[in-house]
Write an enzyme that holds these catalytic residues in place. Structure first.
Site, short mmCIF file in Angstrom:
data_model
loop_
_atom_site.label_atom_id
_atom_site.label_comp_id
_atom_site.label_asym_id
_atom_site.label_seq_id
_atom_site.Cartn_x
_atom_site.Cartn_y
_atom_site.Cartn_z
N SER A 124 0.84 -1.20 0.00
CA SER A 124 0.00 0.00 0.00
C SER A 124 0.88 1.26 0.00
CB SER A 124 -0.95 -0.04 1.19
OG SER A 124 -1.99 0.91 1.03
N ASP A 247 -10.03 -3.83 -5.45
CA ASP A 247 -9.60 -2.80 -4.50
C ASP A 247 -10.57 -1.62 -4.50
OD1 ASP A 247 -8.24 -1.03 -2.86
OD2 ASP A 247 -6.28 -1.49 -3.72
N HIS A 302 -8.28 -4.89 -1.31
CA HIS A 302 -7.01 -4.25 -0.94
C HIS A 302 -6.30 -5.05 0.15
CE1 HIS A 302 -4.26 -0.85 -0.74
NE2 HIS A 302 -4.34 -0.88 0.59
#
Length: 366
Positions: A124, A247, A302
């Protein structure tokens, strides 16, 4: 079976074989190639000593035994390290990490020119921070940079905080209506990779270009380009960017591939169609021309990352350097070349026996 002369038989006795083996061991030998150290930078709301992150390091070591994994942190206390994912100056944080890795005795494995050679894995926001480290940290040489669910082209919206995540809620409250103030840009981490576009032109807004503390700089979006950034990115061997198929946390998710997304129409402009690529603001085009730019997807939402995906990625992009690339470790050879590989390798024993057989004129094994 081929008949052997008695003298030949005596040559094959155990003491003789052991003596010959000792002789080959005395030849100049290279140690088996060692995996490059691996830097790992976690994402927003995570901490360096989290169990899930440590399991990632375990997989890396299983795939490439001997890998030294360095978990990037901004504080030795895990709770404080998590807070630093929300609050802090990213520029200062990268400077701190650059100094920290240079002081780690297990990372101090430099080449003759004083360069620290590593692989890097970012999750991330840790992905774009690692890229910033690549561009800004003198003396750091990264072979493969792999990112999962990162926001290389910034974010258009801030993530939704959990009901009881008061640290996240505090950061979000500061950002609202104040994103381009010096206070927010020097203090709130997600604001430093927030990116806004002009609705009419589709170009970055003046507020973003003038005040962004981090992402506008490391993406070389301003008029004056930093040629060091270009050189450092172009020097990577592989830059592998994973986007999660489902995501909804990183908005837009295509930012993980440096794509531009029109917030109104949803139209996506891929990196290769963008000016930053055609004019090569960041070295990505040069990297792409040597097949070093890799776009991949991962199933799930995600950071719903499967161990098999990690293991395959580690196997393909990390580990020892190969002889095909300049200045890298040569492959293991036979005892005849003066290089003695691991004696626990069955394939080496088979090759060694064959070479011994040929050297003694024996056409068949006993």
């Amino acid at each position: 079976m081929t008949a052997l002369h008695p003298d030949t038989m005596r040559l094959l006795t155990l003491p003789s074989l052991l003596a010959l083996l000792a002789l080959t061991s005395a030849l100049p030998a290279n140690a088996p190639p060692k995996p490059l150290p691996l830097l790992v930078w976690h994402g927003l709301g995570d901490k360096y000593d989290a169990e899930g992150l440590r399991s990632t390091g375990t997989i890396a070591k299983k795939v490439h035994p001997g890998t030294y994994v360095y978990y990037i942190r901004l504080d030795e206390d895990g709770s404080s390290d998590r807070t630093a994912t929300f609050f802090g100056n990213v520029t200062t944080q990268i400077e701190q990490v650059c100094q920290d890795i240079k002081q780690d005795p297990q990372l101090f494995n430099v080449d003759g020119e004083g360069t620290l050679r590593v692989d890097a894995l970012g999750f991330s926001q840790g992905g774009q921070f690692l890229r910033g480290l690549v561009e800004r940290c003198d003396g750091l040489s990264v072979r493969s940079l792999v990112t999962f669910g990162s926001q290389h082209n910034g974010i258009a919206q801030f993530q939704i905080c959990g009901d009881y995540d008061f640290v996240c809620k505090g950061a979000s409250a500061l950002i609202k209506g104040n994103a381009w103030t010096d206070t927010v840009q020097n203090r709130v981490v997600p604001a430093q990779y927030y990116r806004t576009l002009n609705d009419s032109t589709g170009l970055p807004t003046d507020g973003y270009l003038e005040h962004s503390n981090f992402i506008a700089d490391i993406n070389n979006e301003r008029h004056v380009k930093n040629e060091t950034y270009v050189a450092k990115i172009a020097a990577l061997e592989k830059f592998v960017m994973f986007v999660f198929e489902d995501d909804t946390t990183a908005i837009p998710k295509e930012s993980g591939w440096f794509a531009e997304v029109n917030a109104t129409s949803g139209d996506v402009t891929p990196l290769r169609n963008r000016t930053m690529y055609t004019e090569d603001w960041l070295g990505l085009k040069k990297l792409d021309e040597k097949n070093g730019l890799v776009f991949k997807t991962a199933p799930g939402a995600h950071m719903e990352l499967k161990q098999a995906v990690l293991a395959d990625t580690f196997r393909e992009y990390f580990g020892p350097e190969t002889a095909a690339k300049p200045g890298m470790v040569q492959p293991l050879g036979s005892y005849a070349s003066g290089v003695v590989p691991s004696l626990q390798d069955p394939s080496w024993w088979a090759g060694w026996a064959h070479e011994l057989q040929q050297a003694m004129g024996v056409r068949e094994y006993l």
